[in-house]
Design a protein around this motif. Structure first.
Motif, mmCIF file in Angstrom:
data_model
loop_
_atom_site.group_PDB
_atom_site.id
_atom_site.type_symbol
_atom_site.label_atom_id
_atom_site.label_comp_id
_atom_site.label_asym_id
_atom_site.label_seq_id
_atom_site.Cartn_x
_atom_site.Cartn_y
_atom_site.Cartn_z
ATOM 1 N N ILE A 116 0.099 15.615 -13.467
ATOM 2 C CA ILE A 116 0.532 16.072 -12.157
ATOM 3 C C ILE A 116 -0.550 15.808 -11.115
ATOM 4 N N ILE A 117 -1.803 16.141 -11.439
ATOM 5 C CA ILE A 117 -2.895 15.902 -10.495
ATOM 6 C C ILE A 117 -3.074 14.414 -10.251
ATOM 7 N N ARG A 118 -2.896 13.624 -11.286
ATOM 8 C CA ARG A 118 -2.975 12.166 -11.118
ATOM 9 C C ARG A 118 -1.932 11.698 -10.097
ATOM 10 N N SER A 119 -0.742 12.245 -10.171
ATOM 11 C CA SER A 119 0.320 11.867 -9.233
ATOM 12 C C SER A 119 -0.038 12.263 -7.807
ATOM 13 N N TYR A 120 -0.649 13.434 -7.643
ATOM 14 C CA TYR A 120 -1.046 13.867 -6.300
ATOM 15 C C TYR A 120 -2.152 12.979 -5.730
ATOM 16 N N ILE A 121 -3.056 12.517 -6.584
ATOM 17 C CA ILE A 121 -4.114 11.610 -6.106
ATOM 18 C C ILE A 121 -3.499 10.293 -5.645
ATOM 19 N N PHE A 122 -2.548 9.778 -6.407
ATOM 20 C CA PHE A 122 -1.847 8.565 -5.968
ATOM 21 C C PHE A 122 -1.178 8.811 -4.611
ATOM 22 N N ALA A 123 -0.571 9.974 -4.448
ATOM 23 C CA ALA A 123 0.074 10.296 -3.174
ATOM 24 C C ALA A 123 -0.942 10.305 -2.037
ATOM 25 N N LEU A 124 -2.127 10.864 -2.280
ATOM 26 C CA LEU A 124 -3.170 10.880 -1.260
ATOM 27 C C LEU A 124 -3.594 9.472 -0.884
ATOM 28 N N VAL A 125 -3.807 8.623 -1.886
ATOM 29 C CA VAL A 125 -4.233 7.244 -1.621
ATOM 30 C C VAL A 125 -3.194 6.520 -0.773
ATOM 31 N N TYR A 126 -1.922 6.659 -1.133
ATOM 32 C CA TYR A 126 -0.863 5.981 -0.376
ATOM 33 C C TYR A 126 -0.753 6.542 1.043
ATOM 34 N N GLU A 127 -0.871 7.849 1.187
ATOM 35 C CA GLU A 127 -0.806 8.457 2.517
ATOM 36 C C GLU A 127 -1.968 8.001 3.393
ATOM 37 N N ILE A 128 -3.167 7.942 2.818
ATOM 38 C CA ILE A 128 -4.349 7.496 3.571
ATOM 39 C C ILE A 128 -4.186 6.042 3.990
ATOM 40 N N ASP A 129 -3.720 5.215 3.069
ATOM 41 C CA ASP A 129 -3.530 3.801 3.387
ATOM 42 C C ASP A 129 -2.503 3.632 4.502
ATOM 43 N N ALA A 130 -1.404 4.366 4.426
ATOM 44 C CA ALA A 130 -0.368 4.275 5.462
ATOM 45 C C ALA A 130 -0.914 4.715 6.819
ATOM 46 N N TYR A 131 -1.719 5.765 6.822
ATOM 47 C CA TYR A 131 -2.292 6.269 8.073
ATOM 48 C C TYR A 131 -3.259 5.251 8.673
ATOM 49 N N HIS A 132 -4.088 4.641 7.807
ATOM 50 C CA HIS A 132 -4.997 3.591 8.285
ATOM 51 C C HIS A 132 -4.212 2.449 8.921
ATOM 52 N N ARG A 133 -3.175 2.003 8.244
ATOM 53 C CA ARG A 133 -2.400 0.860 8.743
ATOM 54 C C ARG A 133 -1.734 1.182 10.080
ATOM 55 N N GLN A 134 -1.313 2.411 10.253
ATOM 56 C CA GLN A 134 -0.608 2.784 11.469
ATOM 57 C C GLN A 134 -1.551 3.071 12.630
ATOM 58 N N HIS A 135 -2.683 3.749 12.341
ATOM 59 C CA HIS A 135 -3.521 4.258 13.426
ATOM 60 C C HIS A 135 -4.873 3.567 13.559
ATOM 61 N N ILE A 136 -5.373 2.950 12.489
ATOM 62 C CA ILE A 136 -6.740 2.421 12.508
ATOM 63 C C ILE A 136 -6.788 0.901 12.498
#
Length: 287
Positions: free
Chosen positions: A153-173
């Protein structure tokens, strides 16, 4: 090379060592690690309140909430106090843990924000901060309650964090208005320094790689950063030397050789000029 282990991070934050390949920390009282170090694990940090001064490589950040910090194992980092208030959540994890059942063993290398000093800090808009808060809350709840599938479960949440961070970078940075696109010479110079500083200290080497004269390179870098190109190179070597000298398994002579100095005496003079103390005196700080 000596690095901060997960066990050492647990002692640093005064939380129980779970003897696993990941560690979650919720902290309101942060022990500031003011000497440079590397870690054996990746880290994703959510600054929820207050702020902290972060140094990654040769880049300094005044990180204010709400923000995300992303750090890979190779990154030299240290932290100093910038605010009386600091509340944050941190998930430390080894790549072997995250990728245990993942087909792409190079997954993490696709995300520059773990290694690129210009991308380690991600300021958040309030709506996105709420989303990250909820993911970290789920990690905390999962760890706090016994669960047969906790690791998965924690592994899945870490993957979610990585994808969310990447999406935010692509959109805003990383869009056309990104600050990183404004100084191509500085960006290329810093990348060259990161790749070559342990074996190459000559300014003309870097100037040659960038097809400019040493004088024009130094002037351009100083104009952009307030530091000459030569000072950037020297500072990178000093930072690496500090990390290596903390490893008592290495002699000062071995550290000198690893940094491509002709002998220990030359290294000692260089280190003293940059820090005001000798390598031996610096090492004694950790006795």
């Amino acid at each position: 090379m000596k690095t901060f282990s997960l066990s050492r991070h647990s002692r640093l934050f005064s939380v129980p060592d779970n003897n696993k390949d990941y560690l979650f920390v919720r902290s309101g009282e942060t022990p500031y690690q003011e000497e440079p170090y590397r870690a054996e694990s990746y880290a994703i940090v959510h600054i929820k309140e207050g702020g902290v001064k972060l140094n990654t490589g040769l880049v300094s950040w005044d990180v204010e909430a709400p923000s995300i910090i992303t750090l890979g194992p190779s990154v030299i980092r240290y932290f100093t106090k910038s605010s009386d208030l600091l509340k944050m959540d941190v998930i430390f994890f080894k790549d072997t843990f995250l990728l245990e059942r993942h087909a792409d063993l190079f997954f993490l290398t696709r995300y520059d924000f773990f290694e690129n000093s210009d991308l380690h800090v991600l300021p958040l808009k309030e709506t996105n901060a709420i989303k990250f808060s909820k993911i970290f809350e789920l990690i905390q709840l999962t760890q706090a309650t016994a669960n047969y599938h906790e690791a998965e479960i924690i592994r899945s949440y870490i993957f979610a964090l990585v994808y969310e961070i990447d999406a935010y970078h692509r959109q805003h940075i990383s869009g056309p208005t990104s600050l990183l696109k404004g100084h191509p010479l500085l960006t290329k110079f810093k990348q060259l320094v990161i790749r070559n500083y342990m074996r190459e200290r000559r300014l003309d080497f870097y100037a040659g790689q960038l097809h400019v004269t040493p004088k024009s390179l130094s002037a351009a870098i100083k104009k952009k950063t307030g530091r000459s190109a030569g000072k950037w190179i020297d500072d990178a070597i000093i930072l690496e030397a500090k990390v290596l000298l903390q490893n008592k398994a290495l002699t000062v002579s071995q550290v000198s050789g690893m940094l491509n100095f002709s002998d220990q005496s030359v290294f000692g003079k260089f280190f003293r000029a940059g820090t005001g103390i000798s390598p031996v005196e610096y090492r004694k700080k950790f006795d």
